[in-house]
Motif scaffolding. Sequence first.
Motif, PDB file in Angstrom:
ATOM      1  N   GLN A  69       0.453  -8.164  -8.974  1.00 54.33           N
ATOM      2  CA  GLN A  69       1.646  -7.048  -9.037  1.00 54.33           C
ATOM      3  C   GLN A  69       2.887  -7.756  -9.656  1.00 54.33           C
ATOM      4  N   ASP A 109       7.806   0.026  -7.079  1.00 55.52           N
ATOM      5  CA  ASP A 109       6.411   0.064  -6.415  1.00 55.52           C
ATOM      6  C   ASP A 109       5.639  -1.180  -6.687  1.00 55.52           C
ATOM      7  N   ARG A 124       4.417  -2.918  -3.012  1.00 56.97           N
ATOM      8  CA  ARG A 124       2.945  -3.244  -2.992  1.00 56.97           C
ATOM      9  C   ARG A 124       2.658  -4.911  -2.630  1.00 56.97           C
ATOM     10  N   ALA A 143       3.868  -4.672   1.238  1.00 53.34           N
ATOM     11  CA  ALA A 143       2.956  -4.058   1.853  1.00 53.34           C
ATOM     12  C   ALA A 143       1.809  -4.962   2.162  1.00 53.34           C
ATOM     13  N   GLY A 144       1.355  -5.809   1.181  1.00 55.34           N
ATOM     14  CA  GLY A 144       0.270  -6.494   1.226  1.00 55.34           C
ATOM     15  C   GLY A 144       0.178  -7.340   2.357  1.00 55.34           C
ATOM     16  N   GLU A 183       1.668  -1.379   6.927  1.00 54.51           N
ATOM     17  CA  GLU A 183       2.036  -1.149   5.408  1.00 54.51           C
ATOM     18  C   GLU A 183       3.016  -0.223   5.178  1.00 54.51           C
ATOM     19  N   GLN A 184       3.192   0.731   5.648  1.00 51.63           N
ATOM     20  CA  GLN A 184       4.305   1.859   5.316  1.00 51.63           C
ATOM     21  C   GLN A 184       5.679   1.219   5.456  1.00 51.63           C
ATOM     22  N   TYR A 244       6.190  -1.480   2.926  1.00 48.78           N
ATOM     23  CA  TYR A 244       6.127  -0.806   1.694  1.00 48.78           C
ATOM     24  C   TYR A 244       7.626  -0.258   1.324  1.00 48.78           C
ATOM     25  N   ARG A 283      10.581  -1.624  -1.040  1.00 45.65           N
ATOM     26  CA  ARG A 283      11.344  -0.802  -2.264  1.00 45.65           C
ATOM     27  C   ARG A 283      12.848  -1.034  -2.016  1.00 45.65           C
ATOM     28  N   ARG A 305       4.155  10.260  -2.967  1.00 44.25           N
ATOM     29  CA  ARG A 305       3.873   8.677  -3.191  1.00 44.25           C
ATOM     30  C   ARG A 305       5.155   7.786  -2.579  1.00 44.25           C
TER      31      ARG A 305
END
Lengths: 308, 204
Positions: A143, A163, A167, A170-171, A186-187, A190, A194, B131
């Motif tokens: 990433q 993004d 990611r 979130a990983g 994860e959300q 994420y 952001r 998204r």
Amino acid sequence: MFGYVRPRTDVLSSEEMDAYRAAYCGLCRALGKQYGFRARFLVNYDMTFLYLLRSGVRDRAEAKRCWCPARGCGKKVCTLDQVGFETVAARTVILCVEKLRDNLRDESFFRSLPDRFLRLLFRRAYKKAARRLPSFAALTAEQLGKLRALEQAHSPSIDATADAFARIVAGCAADVEEPALRRPMEQVLYQTGRFLYLADALDDLRDDCQNGVYNPLRFRFTPQNGELSAQELDYLTQLTDSSVNLAGAALALLPLRAYDRLLENTVYLGFPAVFAAVRAYKFRAKAGLPGIGRRSAKGGNTPKGETE
Amino acid sequence: MMDETKKNAYRVLNLPETATREEIHAAYEKLEERYSEIRYLGSPLWDMAAEKRELIQAAYDELTREEAPMRVQTVQEAQEDPEPGDSVSRRLRTLLNRNELDAAQALLEQQPNRENDPELLYLRGMLAWKRGWLDEATQSMDAALRLAPQNQEYRTGREKLTGGLPPSARLRQGIKDRQTRGACAACLMECLCEGLCEAICDGC
């Protein structure tokens, strides 16, 4: 890493504050135990949040007084949670070293000397952490590579660049086995990633404009002397508010058994307060913001856009 | 003797088995607000929130069955498979409804007129919104509205672009009320990792 993910301490109970401190010190201790003394310097607020989120679905681990090197002979209360801290400590090392590696690519040889030295210092720790979490190390490198390609192409898309970074964050929950826990975690992460990316981009905008370094906000908006207009700042605040709301909605789906107040505080109160501080160019100065950073000698000024 | 279904219902609503009707109703309203549909607009977790709402509804119906008839459960929209002969717009909408975002993205990128067709711009905005890419969603929907300013669907879609509505004032106040100010919380935070905690706190 950045220090943007922190609770608003002025509205936190002393009991929760103690729990936060114990988790922070517990992470510091785990880093020292697993990766050697120097790894203790990598402890940060952002990864403490990761620990709180991951361990919030379990019962709170016990805490006891441990030796604190910052105090010499003194002791501090630390959370003792070997299993919980193991992966968080490994991720802390991987993220910090990958960030150093990424910085080296942007700078000249002489300017990058401090980073090169630090990278050398954490080389063994990184190898050990990457052996423990090979898929996370690969994801981070992949990433960051994407992010670099977007930077080199001077991408004006703040969504695409954010993004790539989000990611990675979130990983940090990708190894949670149960989907009912993994998906909301994860959300949350994420949206936290952001938020981090956008807050950091705004925080660095002045310097980046001066030094001619890539910053997505430079290409998406039209900064004058490194500053965005009030309208552009309002729009950016809407984007970060959206991340706060989506992270909060995801948090509500987690069956939290511990740290629920701390996590809610960080998302609903900490994020907006930090962004308001960044927006008012006060985050770095850490001047007089309620519950964020250091207290000012002049007393608290509420920055523009501060949400109460 | 209370049956297992009722016990479960109390558990779902986080209530003791001795709760009164008023308490049941208050707990139901609080949870309904916590998982309300509007909070999960633009969130990939909308399906989990919907399941949660169904559980809460069933628990509430179970505990209030004697005085109120069972509510009819929401019927999910039938999800048809997109046919190859369908229009691009219809196929895209079906993919978006099914949350197959990568497939929708691939189909959208195959369209040569995606930059000047208001329908495709609108659907690109919807895709970005799903998204969580709010900036791109805003730009695409604004472009669609510039080309078709009278379209009510585009206008409504643009107005919905909030990326998950914030919790209501009541919920936010609840979060704040749960936090109480500690005696020296601010200074405790300040001295994290500085090794000077006791020295500073003494002066609080």
